[in-house]
Design a protein around this motif. Structure first.
Motif, short mmCIF file in Angstrom:
data_model
loop_
_atom_site.label_atom_id
_atom_site.label_comp_id
_atom_site.label_asym_id
_atom_site.label_seq_id
_atom_site.Cartn_x
_atom_site.Cartn_y
_atom_site.Cartn_z
N GLU A 132 0.79 -1.21 0.00
CA GLU A 132 0.00 0.00 0.00
C GLU A 132 0.82 1.25 0.00
OE1 GLU A 132 -2.35 1.34 -1.13
OE2 GLU A 132 -3.34 -0.46 -0.63
N PRO A 133 0.61 2.02 -0.95
CA PRO A 133 1.30 3.29 -1.04
C PRO A 133 0.90 4.19 0.10
CG PRO A 133 -0.38 3.05 -2.76
CD PRO A 133 -0.31 1.77 -2.03
N GLY A 134 -0.33 4.22 0.30
CA GLY A 134 -0.85 5.09 1.36
C GLY A 134 -0.12 4.80 2.64
N GLY A 135 0.40 3.67 2.71
CA GLY A 135 1.18 3.34 3.87
C GLY A 135 0.41 3.27 5.14
N ALA A 136 -0.58 2.49 5.18
CA ALA A 136 -1.21 2.20 6.45
C ALA A 136 -1.34 3.38 7.37
CB ALA A 136 -0.40 1.16 7.16
N ALA B 126 -7.27 0.13 -6.95
CA ALA B 126 -6.20 -0.83 -7.18
C ALA B 126 -6.83 -2.18 -7.46
CB ALA B 126 -5.33 -0.90 -5.95
N THR B 127 -6.33 -2.80 -8.42
CA THR B 127 -6.92 -4.06 -8.85
C THR B 127 -7.05 -5.08 -7.74
OG1 THR B 127 -4.72 -4.55 -9.56
CG2 THR B 127 -6.31 -3.92 -11.23
N ASP C 31 -12.89 4.65 -8.91
CA ASP C 31 -12.90 4.19 -7.53
C ASP C 31 -13.68 5.07 -6.59
OD1 ASP C 31 -10.21 5.64 -8.05
OD2 ASP C 31 -10.81 6.09 -6.08
N ASP C 32 -13.04 5.95 -6.00
CA ASP C 32 -13.66 6.71 -4.93
C ASP C 32 -14.97 7.34 -5.31
OD1 ASP C 32 -10.47 7.82 -4.09
OD2 ASP C 32 -11.56 6.14 -3.44
N LEU C 33 -15.02 7.70 -6.50
CA LEU C 33 -16.17 8.40 -6.94
C LEU C 33 -17.48 7.93 -6.48
CD1 LEU C 33 -15.79 9.60 -10.29
CD2 LEU C 33 -15.63 10.47 -8.06
#
Length: 531
Positions: free
Chosen positions: A3-7, A149-150, A255-257
């Motif tokens: 995860e890019p967001g990094g937890a 993300a897939t 996604d978020d949309l």
DNA sequence: CTTATTAAACATC
DNA sequence: GATGTTTAATAAG
């Protein structure tokens, strides 16, 4: 970890404390002070946790329940007094984006809660993980958002509306007494467990059960889209969710949309035709959505959406302009025209309803209105009343949200009456100002200042108007539905009042909009950062 | 009675 | 296998 967001799991969390902490009912934007001073307790916990480590299961605390008793008499769980739901909420809140994947939530737990520290390596079948999952699914306060993300699992966020404790749909819906039992039948029906007797299998049997398959569905590509839409589900009321999801399949995969997206779709669905019974549920859904839209994080991605099918965006833009809207609001609005057309074409239904409603004046259809609103404030009022009838306040909500809080469009300034109305009916715990803000946020009713005779307003305000609306309401819609709406509204109002009154945290400083503001002004929405 | 914790069956991906 | 959803049993308030 990929995860890019990094937890993002700040080691905060108050290990201890918070015996009950009811005040934080509205967890959403709450930054929440977070008393850090739990240190000592944490340490203590640590000890316990460590000990437990060996044995593996270590539910010592809970088993007898005796262990827990220690200390001041609290600590209902091995890790403290917080429930799983609360822990999860904290985890999510702690995330910069206010959203986490299941795995990240696990991570946070392990990292932030001493008790779980040593349980990080357990597999998904571990009891506590199961419980986490269970809680996520169970409580409406948590919402699942599709993750672009897939391979990734969905994002879990807090439902801005605060699912409260209830996962339940509005109690009303099913008042069919024992049917509760029956209800279970509905689902997949198969469940395999009770295989005995060949079930009627049925397929569509039940009489009024739900709608066939909702007619709407403008088609358009998408199949998988439906998936996306489904991401947001109001739990229990499967019906509604399904519908909503399907109803507006269009849309790219942003996604978020979909968060916002859903809203519009719902609106349409309800207005479009059928669906008398579900109204309540839909409302519920919408309610949540509505509040959510303004959330910064969600909006972020929004911009990208612009291109293709803005259809629902249009309506969405209406309601969320307060946050991001301003920033690039215009860009969003522009497409309106187009979207308008398309949407209208798809949903001509409203017209019918409109006709049925016996309107005294020929306003545009709700769809139109939504869009028009931002543009043509004046017209807005008119239809709003009617729309309210149809949508049961949704319109109102969207409207308000758009303008009130941060003050922006001129529309609402027209009639500030809304606020006054509310107080009269309900016991206000909060100051008038707060009221205003709250109103704008949650109370669909007060939202529409259409004072005068608009049945809607009255209805929400006082029970009396029932007769009134009767005249106006076509048999189609009938009172039942109306009642439901009513109930809903009241519910919301009351809820908001009570809840907010207590915890009260929404303060929008800039309440009371002075009709004097440039366009782009406050930019509170930086928080979001697409990762 | 309601809320929570646990466990577990299932369903999907 | 990880995720999600649901049911159910059970304890506690």
């Amino acid at each position: 970890m990929a995860e890019p967001g990094g937890a993002a799991a700040p080691p905060d969390i108050d290990p201890d404390f918070e015996p009950q902490s009811r005040p934080r009912s509205c967890t959403w934007p709450l930054p929440r002070p977070e008393a850090e001073a739990g240190g000592a307790a944490g340490a203590a916990e640590e000890g316990a946790g460590g000990a437990a480590a060996g044995p593996g299961r270590a539910e010592g605390a809970r088993a007898g329940g005796a262990a827990a008793a220690r200390k001041g008499g609290s600590r209902r769980n091995a890790w403290g007094n917080q429930s799983y739901a609360e822990l999860i909420s904290q985890a999510i809140e702690s995330a910069p984006e206010k959203r986490l994947t299941l795995a990240q939530i696990y991570e946070w737990m392990v990292r932030s809660v001493p008790y779980f520290k040593d349980k990080g390596d357990s597999n998904s079948s571990a009891g506590w993980k199961n419980s986490i999952r269970h809680n996520l699914s169970l409580h409406s306060k948590f919402i699942k958002v599709h993750n672009e993300a897939t391979g990734k699992s969905s994002w879990w966020m807090l439902n801005p509306e605060g699912g409260k404790s209830g996962k339940a749909p509005r109690r009303r819906a099913a008042s069919m007494d024992n049917s509760s039992k029956l209800a279970k039948v509905r689902g997949k029906a198969s469940r395999k467990k009770p295989p005995l007797q060949s079930a009627p299998e049925s397929s569509a049997d039940s009489p009024g059960s739900q709608f066939p398959k909702w007619p709407g569905s403008p088609s358009s590509r998408s199949n998988e889209d439906s998936d996306v839409w489904n991401t947001f589900r109001p739990r229990t009321s499967s019906n509604a969710s399904t519908i909503s999801a399907r109803l507006s399949p269009i849309l790219t995969e942003q996604d978020d949309l979909h968060d916002e997206e859903l809203l519009p779709s719902l609106v349409y669905s309800s207005a479009s035709s059928n669906v008398p019974p579900t109204v309540t549920e839909e409302l519920e859904l919408i309610d949540g959505l509505n509040l959510m839209s303004p959330s910064s994080s969600v909006l972020s991605t929004q911009q990208s959406a612009s291109s293709g099918q803005i259809q629902r965006d249009s309506s969405f833009s209406l309601q969320s302009p307060n946050a991001a809207g301003q920033t690039f609001g215009n860009s969003l609005f522009n497409p309106v025209d187009i979207s308008l057309q398309s949407s209208v074409s798809h949903f001509s239904a409203p017209q019918t309803l409109e006709a049925l409603l016996t309107p005294s004046s020929p306003p545009p259809r709700d769809v139109m209105m939504t869009q028009v609103d931002p543009v043509l404030p004046q017209t807005g009022n008119r239809m709003s009343s009617r729309t309210l009838l149809l949508l049961g306040g949704q319109a109102a909500q969207s409207k308000m949200s758009s303008g009130n809080p941060r003050g922006k469009p001129a529309e609402q300034q027209a009639e500030p009456v809304g606020a006054s109305v509310l107080p009269s009916t309900l016991p206000m715990v909060t100051s008038p100002q707060n009221t205003a803000s709250i109103t704008s946020l949650k109370a669909p009713v007060s939202a529409q200042p259409v004072q005068l005779g608009s049945p809607v307003l009255l209805s929400s305000a006082s029970p009396a108007p029932l007769g009134l609306n009767q005249d106006r309401l076509p048999t189609d819609l009938d009172i039942d539905m109306y009642m439901e709406n009513l109930e809903c509204d009241m519910d919301y109002i009351i809820n908001s009042e009570l809840m907010d009154g207590e915890g009260l945290d929404f303060n929008f400083e800039p309440i009371l909009p002075t009709p004097s503001y440039p366009s782009t002004s406050q930019a509170s929405n930086h928080t979001w950062v697409p990762s």
